[in-house]
Design an enzyme around this catalytic site. Structure first.
Site, PDB file in Angstrom:
ATOM      1  N   ASN A  10       0.858  -1.188   0.000  1.00  0.00           N
ATOM      2  CA  ASN A  10       0.000   0.000   0.000  1.00  0.00           C
ATOM      3  C   ASN A  10       0.898   1.244   0.000  1.00  0.00           C
ATOM      4  O   ASN A  10       1.718   1.434   0.904  1.00  0.00           O
ATOM      5  CB  ASN A  10      -0.888  -0.048   1.256  1.00  0.00           C
ATOM      6  N   HIS A  13       0.987   6.275   1.797  1.00  0.00           N
ATOM      7  CA  HIS A  13       1.721   7.256   2.605  1.00  0.00           C
ATOM      8  C   HIS A  13       2.940   7.830   1.904  1.00  0.00           C
ATOM      9  O   HIS A  13       3.544   8.788   2.396  1.00  0.00           O
ATOM     10  CB  HIS A  13       2.008   6.682   3.991  1.00  0.00           C
ATOM     11  N   HIS A  46      -5.572   3.660  -1.696  1.00  0.00           N
ATOM     12  CA  HIS A  46      -6.895   4.066  -1.197  1.00  0.00           C
ATOM     13  C   HIS A  46      -7.179   5.478  -1.699  1.00  0.00           C
ATOM     14  O   HIS A  46      -6.530   6.434  -1.267  1.00  0.00           O
ATOM     15  CB  HIS A  46      -6.873   4.015   0.330  1.00  0.00           C
ATOM     16  N   ARG A  48      -9.265   8.262  -1.220  1.00  0.00           N
ATOM     17  CA  ARG A  48     -10.243   8.741  -0.227  1.00  0.00           C
ATOM     18  C   ARG A  48     -11.072   9.873  -0.783  1.00  0.00           C
ATOM     19  O   ARG A  48     -10.626  10.618  -1.660  1.00  0.00           O
ATOM     20  CB  ARG A  48      -9.515   9.230   1.030  1.00  0.00           C
ATOM     21  N   ARG A  52      -6.764  12.895   0.586  1.00  0.00           N
ATOM     22  CA  ARG A  52      -5.691  13.366   1.471  1.00  0.00           C
ATOM     23  C   ARG A  52      -4.337  12.775   1.083  1.00  0.00           C
ATOM     24  O   ARG A  52      -3.305  13.314   1.427  1.00  0.00           O
ATOM     25  CB  ARG A  52      -6.011  13.064   2.926  1.00  0.00           C
ATOM     26  N   GLU A  73      -8.621   0.576  -2.979  1.00  0.00           N
ATOM     27  CA  GLU A  73      -9.460   0.646  -1.779  1.00  0.00           C
ATOM     28  C   GLU A  73     -10.412   1.814  -1.956  1.00  0.00           C
ATOM     29  O   GLU A  73      -9.988   2.919  -2.326  1.00  0.00           O
ATOM     30  CB  GLU A  73      -8.607   0.863  -0.537  1.00  0.00           C
ATOM     31  N   THR A 104      -8.185   3.898   8.406  1.00  0.00           N
ATOM     32  CA  THR A 104      -9.391   3.074   8.437  1.00  0.00           C
ATOM     33  C   THR A 104      -9.431   2.333   9.768  1.00  0.00           C
ATOM     34  O   THR A 104      -8.699   1.372   9.970  1.00  0.00           O
ATOM     35  CB  THR A 104      -9.388   2.103   7.238  1.00  0.00           C
ATOM     36  N   GLU A 154     -11.138  -9.096   3.349  1.00  0.00           N
ATOM     37  CA  GLU A 154      -9.854  -8.750   3.971  1.00  0.00           C
ATOM     38  C   GLU A 154     -10.124  -8.499   5.446  1.00  0.00           C
ATOM     39  O   GLU A 154     -10.930  -7.632   5.797  1.00  0.00           O
ATOM     40  CB  GLU A 154      -9.243  -7.505   3.312  1.00  0.00           C
ATOM     41  N   HIS A 193      -3.584  -4.270   7.937  1.00  0.00           N
ATOM     42  CA  HIS A 193      -3.668  -3.088   8.799  1.00  0.00           C
ATOM     43  C   HIS A 193      -2.774  -3.263  10.024  1.00  0.00           C
ATOM     44  O   HIS A 193      -2.949  -4.196  10.795  1.00  0.00           O
ATOM     45  CB  HIS A 193      -5.089  -2.760   9.270  1.00  0.00           C
TER      46      HIS A 193
HETATM   47  N1  PXP Z   1      -5.876  -2.946   4.116  1.00  0.00           N
HETATM   48  C1  PXP Z   1      -6.803  -1.963   4.118  1.00  0.00           C
HETATM   49  C2  PXP Z   1      -8.181  -2.302   3.649  1.00  0.00           C
HETATM   50  C3  PXP Z   1      -6.480  -0.653   4.512  1.00  0.00           C
HETATM   51  O1  PXP Z   1      -7.417   0.309   4.504  1.00  0.00           O
HETATM   52  C4  PXP Z   1      -5.139  -0.376   4.879  1.00  0.00           C
HETATM   53  C5  PXP Z   1      -4.714   1.004   5.216  1.00  0.00           C
HETATM   54  O2  PXP Z   1      -5.466   1.554   6.178  1.00  0.00           O
HETATM   55  C6  PXP Z   1      -4.215  -1.422   4.874  1.00  0.00           C
HETATM   56  C7  PXP Z   1      -4.613  -2.698   4.488  1.00  0.00           C
HETATM   57  C8  PXP Z   1      -2.788  -1.208   5.243  1.00  0.00           C
HETATM   58  O3  PXP Z   1      -2.654  -0.845   6.571  1.00  0.00           O
HETATM   59  P1  PXP Z   1      -1.270  -0.282   7.071  1.00  0.00           P
HETATM   60  O4  PXP Z   1      -1.029   0.989   6.337  1.00  0.00           O
HETATM   61  O5  PXP Z   1      -1.481  -0.092   8.533  1.00  0.00           O
HETATM   62  O6  PXP Z   1      -0.232  -1.308   6.754  1.00  0.00           O
END
Ligand code: PXP
Length: 242
Positions: A10, A13, A46, A48, A52, A73, A104, A154, A193
């Site tokens: 992901n 960030h 994601h 949003r 952001r 996402e 999330t 998930e 997550h």
């Molecule tokens: N899976 C989903 C559905 C998410 O929304 C997120 C990010 O919030 C992640 C995985 C990845 O989480 P993290 O950034 O904490 O690794």
């Protein structure tokens, strides 16, 4: 479930850091390319409502420039549905979204929102987009995903990631039990997550889980070691668990 556990990186960030100054650097598409070379099996982003981090342009470029499957996402809104149907990513993970949240914070209420979600699962599925529902590992939510006909769930691993001691063991057991229930019902379980080098192995060892989606930790660790090294290390830890 057998076979290699997939890693979805992901890159949200990377975009968060870029947007802090409003320019082009660091580029999340470049991050996706590096993640691919380091062993990622997919890219997760994601989009949003408030944009952001990831922007519409990022999604366009990820679709055009990256060979790995994109897992988009998205909140269950008409705006996001229109974007998903326009780009047709490999997968769409429906997540709950609240403007005031930092990330999330919990899973979808798939049980309480059956009618609303059924529309999105149907529209996305009809466009050959693999639909995943981001849910808490509970019997109620897995049963709701079955009723919705979602091919993938998930599991939100946030509680597991933040728990300690016996609570963590109990959370891990819940993820394992409901991953087994998902598979029994023909649903492919994923998880994500809050996963880090320190907590990923027990989740990766759950044999039914087919994919982990990991972002914040990998991007944070990349500050110290580079993204290539952080993804490579995560891949090694995941592989060591199987
Ligand atoms: N899976 C989903 C559905 C998410 O929304 C997120 C990010 O919030 C992640 C995985 C990845 O989480 P993290 O950034 O904490 O690794």
């Amino acid at each position: 479930m057998t076979g290699r556990l997939r890693l979805g990186v992901n890159i949200d960030h990377v975009a968060t850091i870029r947007n802090a100054r409003g320019g082009d650097h660091p580029d999340p598409v470049r991050a996706a390319r590096i993640a691919a070379e380091a062993g990622a099996d997919g890219i997760t982003a994601h989009l949003r409502e408030d944009r952001r981090h990831i922007t519409d342009r990022d999604i366009e470029r990820l679709m055009a420039e990256i060979d790995l499957p994109l897992n988009l996402e998205m909140a269950a809104t008409e705006e996001m549905l229109e974007i998903a149907l326009r780009h047709r990513p490999h997968a769409a993970c429906i997540v709950p979204e609240r403007r005031e949240e930092r990330t999330t914070e919990g899973g979808l209420d798939a049980a309480g929102q059956h009618i609303h979600l059924a529309y999105f699962v149907d529209k996305l599925g009809s466009a050959d987009i693999r639909v995943s529902l981001f849910i808490e590992p509970t019997e109620e939510q897995v049963a709701a995903a079955v009723r919705l006909g979602a091919p993938v769930v998930e599991f939100h691993t946030g509680r597991y990631a933040h728990a300690g001691g016996e609570d963590r063991t109990a959370e891990l057991r819940r993820i394992a039990d409901f991953a087994a229930l998902a598979i029994k019902n023909g649903i492919e379980p994923h998880a994500g997550h809050g996963l880090t080098f320190d907590n990923v192995v027990p989740v990766a060892a759950i044999p039914q889980i087919a994919e982990l989606n990991i972002g914040h930790f990998l991007v944070g660790e990349a500050i110290f070691t580079g993204l290539d090294a952080s993804v490579t290390r995560m891949r090694e830890l995941m592989d060591s668990a199987r």
